[in-house]
Design an enzyme around this catalytic site. Structure first.
Site, PDB file in Angstrom:
ATOM      1  N   GLU A 435       0.769  -1.521  -0.197  1.00  0.00           N
ATOM      2  CA  GLU A 435      -0.167   0.025  -0.072  1.00  0.00           C
ATOM      3  C   GLU A 435       0.565   1.274  -0.125  1.00  0.00           C
ATOM      4  O   GLU A 435       0.616   2.124   1.171  1.00  0.00           O
ATOM      5  CB  GLU A 435      -0.359   0.548   1.171  1.00  0.00           C
ATOM      6  CG  GLU A 435      -2.312   0.603   1.452  1.00  0.00           C
ATOM      7  CD  GLU A 435      -3.049   0.018  -0.444  1.00  0.00           C
ATOM      8  OE1 GLU A 435      -3.266   1.387  -1.108  1.00  0.00           O
ATOM      9  OE2 GLU A 435      -3.905  -0.950  -0.464  1.00  0.00           O
TER      10      GLU A 435
HETATM   11  C1  LIG Z   1       2.962  -9.529   0.210  1.00  0.00           C
HETATM   12  C2  LIG Z   1       2.849  -8.370  -0.672  1.00  0.00           C
HETATM   13  C3  LIG Z   1       1.970  -8.668  -0.838  1.00  0.00           C
HETATM   14  C4  LIG Z   1       1.301  -7.257  -1.700  1.00  0.00           C
HETATM   15  N1  LIG Z   1      -0.042  -7.355  -2.123  1.00  0.00           N
HETATM   16  C5  LIG Z   1      -0.378  -6.015  -3.145  1.00  0.00           C
HETATM   17  C6  LIG Z   1      -1.524  -6.139  -4.173  1.00  0.00           C
HETATM   18  O1  LIG Z   1      -2.724  -7.387  -3.378  1.00  0.00           O
HETATM   19  N2  LIG Z   1      -1.560  -5.434  -4.574  1.00  0.00           N
HETATM   20  C7  LIG Z   1      -0.470  -5.089  -5.666  1.00  0.00           C
HETATM   21  O2  LIG Z   1      -0.635  -4.527  -6.274  1.00  0.00           O
HETATM   22  N3  LIG Z   1       0.137  -4.813  -5.402  1.00  0.00           N
HETATM   23  C8  LIG Z   1       0.546  -5.630  -3.655  1.00  0.00           C
HETATM   24  N4  LIG Z   1       1.874  -5.472  -3.207  1.00  0.00           N
HETATM   25  C9  LIG Z   1       3.224  -4.974  -4.300  1.00  0.00           C
HETATM   26  C10 LIG Z   1       3.717  -3.272  -3.038  1.00  0.00           C
HETATM   27  O3  LIG Z   1       2.253  -2.808  -3.254  1.00  0.00           O
HETATM   28  C11 LIG Z   1       4.638  -3.020  -3.482  1.00  0.00           C
HETATM   29  O4  LIG Z   1       5.460  -4.530  -3.260  1.00  0.00           O
HETATM   30  C12 LIG Z   1       4.993  -1.980  -3.093  1.00  0.00           C
HETATM   31  O5  LIG Z   1       4.539  -0.804  -3.680  1.00  0.00           O
HETATM   32  C13 LIG Z   1       6.564  -1.425  -3.537  1.00  0.00           C
HETATM   33  O6  LIG Z   1       7.252  -1.183  -4.891  1.00  0.00           O
HETATM   34  P1  LIG Z   1       7.988  -2.547  -5.670  1.00  0.00           P
HETATM   35  O7  LIG Z   1       8.123  -3.668  -4.932  1.00  0.00           O
HETATM   36  O8  LIG Z   1       7.915  -2.800  -6.748  1.00  0.00           O
HETATM   37  O9  LIG Z   1       9.591  -1.297  -5.203  1.00  0.00           O
HETATM   38  P2  LIG Z   1       9.740  -0.259  -5.810  1.00  0.00           P
HETATM   39  O10 LIG Z   1       9.017   0.649  -6.385  1.00  0.00           O
HETATM   40  O11 LIG Z   1      10.653  -0.659  -7.358  1.00  0.00           O
HETATM   41  O12 LIG Z   1      10.704   0.347  -4.909  1.00  0.00           O
HETATM   42  C14 LIG Z   1      11.814   0.304  -3.741  1.00  0.00           C
HETATM   43  C15 LIG Z   1      11.551   0.949  -2.562  1.00  0.00           C
HETATM   44  O13 LIG Z   1      12.929   2.239  -3.414  1.00  0.00           O
HETATM   45  C16 LIG Z   1      11.871   2.983  -2.208  1.00  0.00           C
HETATM   46  N5  LIG Z   1      11.667   4.331  -3.636  1.00  0.00           N
HETATM   47  C17 LIG Z   1      10.901   4.383  -4.505  1.00  0.00           C
HETATM   48  N6  LIG Z   1      10.458   5.250  -6.079  1.00  0.00           N
HETATM   49  C18 LIG Z   1      11.283   6.364  -4.605  1.00  0.00           C
HETATM   50  C19 LIG Z   1      11.487   7.532  -5.289  1.00  0.00           C
HETATM   51  N7  LIG Z   1      10.776   7.971  -5.830  1.00  0.00           N
HETATM   52  N8  LIG Z   1      11.190   8.097  -3.798  1.00  0.00           N
HETATM   53  C20 LIG Z   1      12.351   7.503  -2.526  1.00  0.00           C
HETATM   54  N9  LIG Z   1      12.230   6.135  -2.942  1.00  0.00           N
HETATM   55  C21 LIG Z   1      12.060   5.605  -3.482  1.00  0.00           C
HETATM   56  C22 LIG Z   1      10.235   2.337  -2.416  1.00  0.00           C
HETATM   57  O14 LIG Z   1       9.685   3.075  -1.078  1.00  0.00           O
HETATM   58  C23 LIG Z   1      10.996   1.373  -1.417  1.00  0.00           C
HETATM   59  O15 LIG Z   1      11.222   1.178  -0.121  1.00  0.00           O
HETATM   60  C24 LIG Z   1       2.107  -6.415  -2.588  1.00  0.00           C
HETATM   61  C25 LIG Z   1       3.556  -6.473  -2.463  1.00  0.00           C
HETATM   62  C26 LIG Z   1       3.823  -7.516  -1.057  1.00  0.00           C
HETATM   63  C27 LIG Z   1       5.144  -8.257  -1.145  1.00  0.00           C
END
Ligand SMILES: Cc1cc2nc3c(=O)[nH]c(=O)nc-3n(C[C@H](O)[C@H](O)[C@H](O)COP(=O)(O)OP(=O)(O)OC[C@H]3O[C@@H](n4cnc5c(N)ncnc54)[C@H](O)[C@@H]3O)c2cc1C
Length: 592
Positions: A435
């Site tokens: 989220e």
């Molecule tokens: C168990 C689990 C359940 C989930 N359930 C759902 C679901 O039901 N539906 C769904 O759609 N998704 C779901 N997700 C996905 C989750 O919402 C994403 O993993 C999350 O939003 C982060 O995206 P990412 O993993 O691609 O990380 P990235 O976007 O690659 O980010 C990696 C890190 O970089 C940081 N970051 C990214 N951009 C910036 C910026 N501009 N400035 C500073 N920091 C930044 C982030 O804070 C993070 O710490 C789930 C994930 C897990 C692990």
């Protein structure tokens, strides 16, 4: 195995002594009399303690299994889900027009804490459905609402939210899933979504996926994203379930915690989908329900902390180790219980003062949501929009910290799975990530929310704090222990805001390097405000001579602890913020 007892008295205190729920002029709040909410919470507490909590470790140990393309949930989940449905718990704060009970979000959140605290992985199946329900309710046509909502309210059909793709989670503008328009007005959805919570399972007849996708030829990036309803099984106009849609589970993710919740890779292969809301306005549709969804995750963070705390207290009173430095307190036993030791007390009070303050903050947030939705109050809407990233980021970060502290009370036993403390830590950890990861919450707070509407909402927050302090300055005890620390912390927050205003324009890195500290500084001030307000409520209750005096005295002592031992963290956060961009940005990327 850990136990769970619904903290009904603490919730009742917030609902009635603090928020004075039934006296609020918000549609539906007149029903929230103390007797009524107590009865609801007691009933929900029985399900939480007797049905959901015993399944928590089962879900953790067994996890979900993908068999012949269908996900099987852990033993007992199906029966428990049936009990939730039969009891009407899934419909509590849904619209009566679609079979809901019409209760405010405030009561839904209070009950949600109990279910989530008892079993987060299980409660997510309903939580995700509620999120999808809210999006369809807010953006669907009348026909869509009539078709999908009644079965989602009853959880005969559950829901999911599909945003994330392998190459994008935060930066959703990079999304590749596409939606091709068909002559009959539907769309063909193709692409892959990952990490989809409750993506498939064996507890409902159908799964209604809400999927973000791009319509070819639309605007580039995030402005070209639209939202679609894509069911697992197609449904005819009479509501009968028909053929299987082109949606399948690619695989189940193996993960650190919430094993009882299925986290699926979802493949969409020319699946039939229906536009929800307007073309290319998918993100806007998602955002309208974001505040509620993020409040839900904040709730998970504090609920895991509460559950872990309850068990740490039991252990600290039971485990005999060492003697109190001031003389034996259990002279007939071989040693004193852990709870005599100042450092264990510090640990437990960190947890207790966080959990109770966080609950008040969370329920105040739910009240603001109701005020904004049910009464159309623009000020409440602005305030909850500002506070949402603080609620999500601060309550989940500190919530996780507190589960670790609870684990620490168990010493080595906390690290051993048999005791169940590690599950609290592992389950709470995800709340910092999904989220919107907490770093992104901080970015949202500093980059968007702070300056929204010319800074009107943050000014409104400062006025609220100032007004409360001024109103109560005549109370000497409140002044010294609560109002003065709150005033000082609030000044730190204002100074941080001022630093961003003076430096952020010419050097945006100066603001963003301090954004995480700002989110925590803000969170502490919010909990400080909650404790000051709870202290006032407890003082008034004591003066009235009614109720349980020791309950109110405990509230005051716990609040004093927070103000004395936790709130000073605002000074550290301010110092870090005022150090600006240089300490964070000076190092070249290749030096890492
Ligand atoms: C168990 C689990 C359940 C989930 N359930 C759902 C679901 O039901 N539906 C769904 O759609 N998704 C779901 N997700 C996905 C989750 O919402 C994403 O993993 C999350 O939003 C982060 O995206 P990412 O993993 O691609 O990380 P990235 O976007 O690659 O980010 C990696 C890190 O970089 C940081 N970051 C990214 N951009 C910036 C910026 N501009 N400035 C500073 N920091 C930044 C982030 O804070 C993070 O710490 C789930 C994930 C897990 C692990």
């Amino acid at each position: 195995m850990p136990s769970y007892t619904a903290p009904v008295n603490d919730i009742q205190f917030v609902l009635h002594a603090l928020l004075k729920a039934s006296a609020q002029d918000i549609p539906g709040y007149d029903e929230l009399e103390a007797d009524f909410t107590a009865a609801v919470l007691e009933e929900a507490g029985k399900i939480a303690g007797n049905v959901l909590a015993p399944l928590n470790a089962v879900g953790d140990a067994e996890g979900c299994v993908l068999e012949n393309g269908v996900v099987r949930t852990p033993s007992g989940f199906k029966d428990a889900f049936e009990q939730m449905k039969q009891g009407g718990w899934t419909a509590l704060d849904c619209d009566p027009e679609y079979g809901g009970q019409g209760m405010p979000v405030l009561l839904g959140t209070a009950v949600g804490e109990l279910f989530s605290g008892a079993n987060q992985a299980f409660t997510m199946y309903q939580g995700l459905t509620h999120g999808a329900y809210s999006a369809i309710h807010a953006h669907g046509t009348d026909a869509q609402k009539a078709k999908w909502l009644p079965k989602m309210v009853s959880c005969e059909w559950t829901g999911t939210m599909n945003l994330t793709e392998p190459h994008c989670g935060t930066d959703l503008g990079l999304m590749r899933t596409k939606a091709v328009p068909q002559e009959d007005g539907s769309y063909r959805i193709s692409g892959q979504k990952i990490f989809i919570s409750a993506g498939d399972h064996d507890m409902s007849e159908n799964v209604v996926h809400l999927v973000l996708a791009k319509i070819p030829g639309g605007p580039e990036g995030i402005k070209g994203v639209s939202l679609f309803i894509v069911p697992k099984f197609l449904v005819d106009d009479e509501g009968n379930i028909g053929a299987r849609n082109g949606v399948s589970v690619g695989k189940l993710e193996e993960k650190m915690g919430i094993h009882g919740n299925s986290t699926c890779v979802m493949n969409y292969d020319e699946a039939e989908g229906y536009l929800l809301g307007q073309e290319h306005k998918g993100m806007r549709a998602m955002f309208t329900m974001m505040n509620e969804a993020r409040l839900g995750v904040a709730m998970q963070g504090m609920a895991q902390a509460e559950a872990a705390y309850q068990n740490a207290v039991i252990y600290a009173k039971d485990r005999l180790q060492g003697r109190a430095v001031t003389g034996a307190e259990n002279p007939d036993g071989p040693a004193d219980p852990l709870i005599v030791h100042p450092d264990i007390r510090r640990n437990l009070l960190d947890q207790k003062s966080f959990v109770e303050g966080a609950r008040a903050f969370m329920l105040w947030g739910a009240y603001l949501l109701d005020k904004s939705h049910r009464s159309g109050d623009a000020e409440a809407e602005g305030l909850i929009s500002l506070l949402t990233p603080v609620l999500k980021g601060f309550l989940t970060d500190r919530g996780l910290d507190m589960t670790v502290q609870a684990q620490q009370v168990y010493g080595g036993h906390g690290y051993i799975e048999e005791w169940g403390m590690s599950q609290f830590v592992r389950d709470a950890r995800i709340t910092q990530i999904y989220e919107g990861a907490n770093g992104v919450q901080a970015l949202d707070l500093v980059g968007r929310k702070l300056a929204a509407d010319g800074g009107k909402h943050v000014m409104g927050f400062f006025e609220l704090v100032k007004g409360f302090i001024k109103e109560n300055e005549g109370d000497e005890a409140l002044k010294k222990d609560f109002l003065e620390p709150l005033k000082s912390a609030s000044k730190d927050l204002q100074a941080a805001g001022m630093f961003f205003m003076q430096n952020g324009m010419k050097n945006p890195n100066a603001a963003l390097a301090g954004s995480y500290d700002f989110m925590h500084l803000f969170g502490h001030v919010c909990l400080g405000l909650m404790w000051a307000r709870m202290a006032k409520a407890a003082t008034e209750a004591l003066a009235s001579g009614e109720g349980n005096a020791s309950f109110y005295e405990t509230k005051l002592a716990t609040g004093r602890y927070y103000m004395a031992r936790q709130l000073p963290a605002t000074k550290m956060h301010l110092a870090r913020i005022e150090s600006g961009a240089a300490p964070v940005m000076d190092l070249a990327a290749e030096a890492f």
